[in-house]
Design a protein around this motif. Sequence first.
Motif, mmCIF file in Angstrom:
data_model
loop_
_atom_site.group_PDB
_atom_site.id
_atom_site.type_symbol
_atom_site.label_atom_id
_atom_site.label_comp_id
_atom_site.label_asym_id
_atom_site.label_seq_id
_atom_site.Cartn_x
_atom_site.Cartn_y
_atom_site.Cartn_z
ATOM 1 N N ASN A 3 0.840 -1.194 0.000
ATOM 2 C CA ASN A 3 0.000 0.000 0.000
ATOM 3 C C ASN A 3 0.879 1.249 0.000
ATOM 4 N N ARG A 4 0.270 2.390 -0.192
ATOM 5 C CA ARG A 4 1.045 3.625 -0.351
ATOM 6 C C ARG A 4 1.834 3.991 0.903
ATOM 7 N N TYR A 5 1.361 3.551 2.066
ATOM 8 C CA TYR A 5 2.061 3.909 3.293
ATOM 9 C C TYR A 5 3.302 3.040 3.509
ATOM 10 N N ALA A 15 5.701 4.756 1.354
ATOM 11 C CA ALA A 15 6.204 5.957 2.028
ATOM 12 C C ALA A 15 7.279 5.592 3.046
ATOM 13 N N ALA A 16 7.053 4.498 3.786
ATOM 14 C CA ALA A 16 8.050 4.061 4.774
ATOM 15 C C ALA A 16 9.347 3.681 4.070
ATOM 16 N N TRP A 17 9.226 3.012 2.907
ATOM 17 C CA TRP A 17 10.442 2.692 2.152
ATOM 18 C C TRP A 17 11.136 3.952 1.668
ATOM 19 N N ALA A 18 10.390 4.901 1.125
ATOM 20 C CA ALA A 18 10.996 6.120 0.600
ATOM 21 C C ALA A 18 11.759 6.872 1.684
ATOM 22 N N LYS A 19 11.202 6.899 2.882
ATOM 23 C CA LYS A 19 11.888 7.547 4.003
ATOM 24 C C LYS A 19 13.201 6.831 4.300
ATOM 25 N N LEU A 23 3.231 6.975 -6.686
ATOM 26 C CA LEU A 23 4.389 7.822 -6.932
ATOM 27 C C LEU A 23 4.283 9.132 -6.157
ATOM 28 N N ARG A 24 3.091 9.692 -6.092
ATOM 29 C CA ARG A 24 2.892 10.932 -5.332
ATOM 30 C C ARG A 24 3.252 10.735 -3.857
ATOM 31 N N GLU A 25 2.922 9.586 -3.312
ATOM 32 C CA GLU A 25 3.259 9.307 -1.905
ATOM 33 C C GLU A 25 4.765 9.298 -1.705
ATOM 34 N N VAL A 53 9.657 12.281 0.362
ATOM 35 C CA VAL A 53 11.036 12.780 0.274
ATOM 36 C C VAL A 53 11.079 14.308 0.207
ATOM 37 N N GLY A 54 9.935 14.947 0.465
ATOM 38 C CA GLY A 54 9.934 16.395 0.633
ATOM 39 C C GLY A 54 9.441 17.209 -0.536
#
Length: 349
Positions: free
Chosen positions: A276-278, A281-285, A306-308, A313-314
Amino acid sequence: MKRSLEQRLQDGPVICGEGYLFELERRGYLQAGSFVPEVALDNPEALKQTYRDYMNAGSDVVLAFTYNAHREKMRIIGKEDYLEPLNRQAIRLAKEVAKENEEEEALVAGNISNTNVFDSDDQASKDLVRNMFDEMVGWCKEEGVDFINGETFYYYEEALIALEVIQSHGLPAVITFGLMGENVLRDGYSVEEGARLLQEQGALVVGMNCFRGPQTMQPYVEKIRQHTDGYVAALPVPYRTTEEHPTFFNLPDGGCSCHLPTETTFPTSLDPLYTNRYELAAWAKEAKESGVNYFGLCCGASPSMLREVAETVGRVAPNSKYSPNMEKHFLFGTDDTLKSHNQEYRSKA
């Protein structure tokens, strides 16, 4: 003036939207299996809208959809005559959409990829690959792309040929590996060694894309970061790959009650295996903290995913105004004007 890729990397994270292959198949404009981007000629408006959707989700790059649009794939489907028109059209459509970005014109990247004909022990195959890349990069150069994205290479030497061809045309190169389940490239190089060598040869960005989800890609991205000094890319697929099944090629779906027409869930039965998108997001962080500079998602990714990543990442995307906000939801919202009897009922909904 439009900043170059290197200038943008110097200023902070760069987002590159990929995943067109699965997205356009999902939208009904591409055939799963052959996975050839005929959509550039057959349905140009569908391709332009897909480019637009990923750009508005935060992509700094409109990647020309020429993945698999090389001579070998076109030979297999009997359409080699379409090769050059398809490549040029995909780039021209990307350039049209890139100009629509109101904040700053998006970069346009040409795209070359694994050819599936490379053979480490066959010089003729190496010559063929070089010629295939040379004609594609030549068209990219003539159409005025900003850089070339060479991706999904599972042989180091094929990636090196791609880099050499890109450099011969005077264009910056992003080169990323697709790592199979053996956890090494097929010609024996570790992915971190291959990335280091490519960077030493002049690749602007090196890293990984496709095949692996965040959990099974990130450890190797960290190894690349430890062995390189330049810019690092990470573009996983949005599926829950595991140590036992590190790629999406053999992911099982234990909950499936129907007969699948293919041996595996890949490519058309992966739906229950999405992250899921969250999770993304955790991976991107985590990836940002580990030193990744060039972010994206690959096959299976949607614009909202992709937006997530971009927001994590800011970045603020053109379509961040549509990011989730549950404040006004009739059951789960917090707005004072919502009807209380609905919120009292939500636990039974």
